[in-house]
Design a protein around this motif. Structure first.
Motif, mmCIF file in Angstrom:
data_model
loop_
_atom_site.group_PDB
_atom_site.id
_atom_site.type_symbol
_atom_site.label_atom_id
_atom_site.label_comp_id
_atom_site.label_asym_id
_atom_site.label_seq_id
_atom_site.Cartn_x
_atom_site.Cartn_y
_atom_site.Cartn_z
ATOM 1 N N ALA A 191 113.730 59.277 40.879
ATOM 2 C CA ALA A 191 113.041 57.860 39.937
ATOM 3 C C ALA A 191 112.580 56.753 40.213
ATOM 4 O O ALA A 191 111.020 56.721 40.187
ATOM 5 C CB ALA A 191 113.633 57.918 38.847
ATOM 6 N N THR A 192 113.064 56.134 40.923
ATOM 7 C CA THR A 192 112.154 54.942 41.495
ATOM 8 C C THR A 192 111.299 55.317 42.351
ATOM 9 O O THR A 192 110.280 54.683 41.890
ATOM 10 C CB THR A 192 113.152 53.875 42.253
ATOM 11 O OG1 THR A 192 114.178 53.635 41.910
ATOM 12 C CG2 THR A 192 112.425 52.643 42.629
ATOM 13 N N GLU A 193 111.587 56.396 43.601
ATOM 14 C CA GLU A 193 110.191 56.411 44.416
ATOM 15 C C GLU A 193 109.376 57.044 43.411
ATOM 16 O O GLU A 193 108.002 57.304 44.022
ATOM 17 C CB GLU A 193 111.012 57.923 45.127
ATOM 18 C CG GLU A 193 111.777 57.542 46.266
ATOM 19 C CD GLU A 193 112.880 58.999 46.962
ATOM 20 O OE1 GLU A 193 111.931 60.302 46.860
ATOM 21 O OE2 GLU A 193 113.782 58.570 48.178
ATOM 22 N N HIS A 194 109.367 57.546 41.926
ATOM 23 C CA HIS A 194 108.364 58.154 41.369
ATOM 24 C C HIS A 194 107.552 57.263 40.419
ATOM 25 O O HIS A 194 106.758 57.121 40.527
ATOM 26 C CB HIS A 194 107.935 58.927 40.587
ATOM 27 C CG HIS A 194 108.594 60.816 41.039
ATOM 28 N ND1 HIS A 194 110.000 60.726 41.875
ATOM 29 C CD2 HIS A 194 107.971 61.948 41.522
ATOM 30 C CE1 HIS A 194 109.513 62.212 42.258
ATOM 31 N NE2 HIS A 194 108.191 62.732 41.723
ATOM 32 N N GLY A 195 108.096 55.606 40.667
ATOM 33 C CA GLY A 195 106.838 55.258 40.680
ATOM 34 C C GLY A 195 108.217 54.126 39.040
ATOM 35 O O GLY A 195 107.357 53.154 38.630
ATOM 36 N N VAL A 196 109.224 54.604 38.460
ATOM 37 C CA VAL A 196 110.139 54.590 37.751
ATOM 38 C C VAL A 196 111.194 53.615 37.251
ATOM 39 O O VAL A 196 111.368 53.861 38.098
ATOM 40 C CB VAL A 196 110.545 56.611 36.467
ATOM 41 C CG1 VAL A 196 110.604 55.520 35.464
ATOM 42 C CG2 VAL A 196 108.947 57.096 36.441
ATOM 43 N N PRO A 197 110.245 52.171 36.941
ATOM 44 C CA PRO A 197 111.673 51.627 36.738
ATOM 45 C C PRO A 197 112.668 52.565 36.340
ATOM 46 O O PRO A 197 112.679 52.557 35.238
ATOM 47 C CB PRO A 197 110.736 50.417 35.630
ATOM 48 C CG PRO A 197 109.700 50.714 35.933
ATOM 49 C CD PRO A 197 109.495 52.501 35.536
ATOM 50 N N THR A 198 113.712 51.755 36.850
ATOM 51 C CA THR A 198 115.457 52.771 36.521
ATOM 52 C C THR A 198 116.197 50.982 36.887
ATOM 53 O O THR A 198 116.611 51.079 37.640
ATOM 54 C CB THR A 198 115.120 53.596 37.419
ATOM 55 O OG1 THR A 198 114.080 55.083 37.355
ATOM 56 C CG2 THR A 198 116.278 54.478 37.252
#
Length: 293
Positions: free
Chosen positions: A76-83
């Motif tokens: 998820a972080t790789e997709h730019g989502v704060p996780t």
């Protein structure tokens, strides 16, 4: 596609239990989190027996569970989502999820369902039923089956129900992320008065307002006395079907066979059932209406 600026005060909760379902749920969670600017919280609940203190739950935690959380958070972080990720120890999976919803200011929870046959006093699953009934947030249930194909076409049945707003928001997020065509469908009975067709078209036009101008929208009014069957038949032409749960509740054994559950069990492709959180109990709303009359 790059994510929008994060909004850390709004959270999408994703409970995960195993690698197979986690991967398929994570795809959807990322799409929605990007479109709605949500922080993603991935949790794994460890159910601790009553005879053990909760802090002894670490004895029951496998390395594979922690790796599952780490992998999901990294993706998820790789997709730019704060996780963020959490392991929660609770007396049951249900209480672990509900506790996270209350503690983490969750706006939306995404659950996975395998579409198994119903059991006595259980509609979707023992913990899913309870979360749908008690969660103080919106809930999406994704039926987990075969690997998710590319999303090119999304079907959204429209009937004017209270949970359709969440279904439309979800369809909008997926359509934007995948450049998919959205098909809005209203099924009316053959015995409905002629003016109902105009009302049906108005419903579909209003639903279209949920989507941005770049999304291709197609609208259909079908005439069929078997609403669930008409919707299910059309799911074969679409990759994803998203519908709000039926009026009057959903997670009650007496409602088995309602439109949302019938479609959820029998539809082709991926299915989402959407339930919008209503902080005002229906019984109170009915009482207010009676007093006002």
């Amino acid at each position: 596609m790059e994510s929008r600026p994060s909004a850390p005060d709004k959270t999408l909760l994703l409970p995960v239990a195993n690698e197979e379902t986690a991967d398929r749920l994570l795809e959807t969670a990322i799409d929605i989190a990007i479109e709605r600017s949500l922080r993603l919280l991935v949790i794994h609940v460890v159910a601790v027996p009553d005879q053990l203190p909760l802090d002894a739950g670490y004895r029951l935690l496998d390395d594979s569970d922690e790796q599952l959380l780490a992998d999901a958070a990294a993706t998820a972080t790789e997709h730019g989502v704060p996780t963020d990720k959490r392991v929660r120890f609770a007396r049951s999976v249900t209480s672990g999820i509900l506790g996270a919803i209350e503690k983490e200011n969750v706006e939306l929870t995404l659950l996975g369902w395998r579409g198994r046959p119903p059991r006595q006093n259980v509609v979707l699953g023992s913990y899913i039923d309870v979360v749908l009934r008690k969660a103080t947030c919106d809930v999406l249930v994704k039926r987990i089956q075969t690997p998710q194909p590319d999303i090119d076409s999304i079907l959204v049945p429209i009937a004017g129900g209270p949970h359709e707003g969440l279904a439309l928001e979800t369809a909008s997020a997926l359509a934007t992320q995948h450049d998919a065509v959205v098909h809005l469908l209203h099924v009316r009975s053959e015995t409905d008065p002629a003016q109902r067709e105009g009302e049906a078209n108005a419903l579909l036009l209003n639903a279209s307002d949920e989507f941005d101008s770049e999304t291709e929208i197609r609208r259909e009014v079908a005439v069929d006395d078997h609403v669930a069957g008409a919707i299910t038949d059309r799911t074969t032409a679409h990759d994803v079907t998203i519908l709000g749960v039926s009026r009057g509740g959903f997670v009650r054994r007496t409602l088995l066979g309602t439109i949302s559950e019938a479609v959820g069990r029998n539809a082709s492709g991926t299915v989402f059932l959407a339930k919008r959180y209503d902080p005002v109990p229906s019984r109170i709303r009915r009482l207010v209406r009676r007093v006002a009359q």
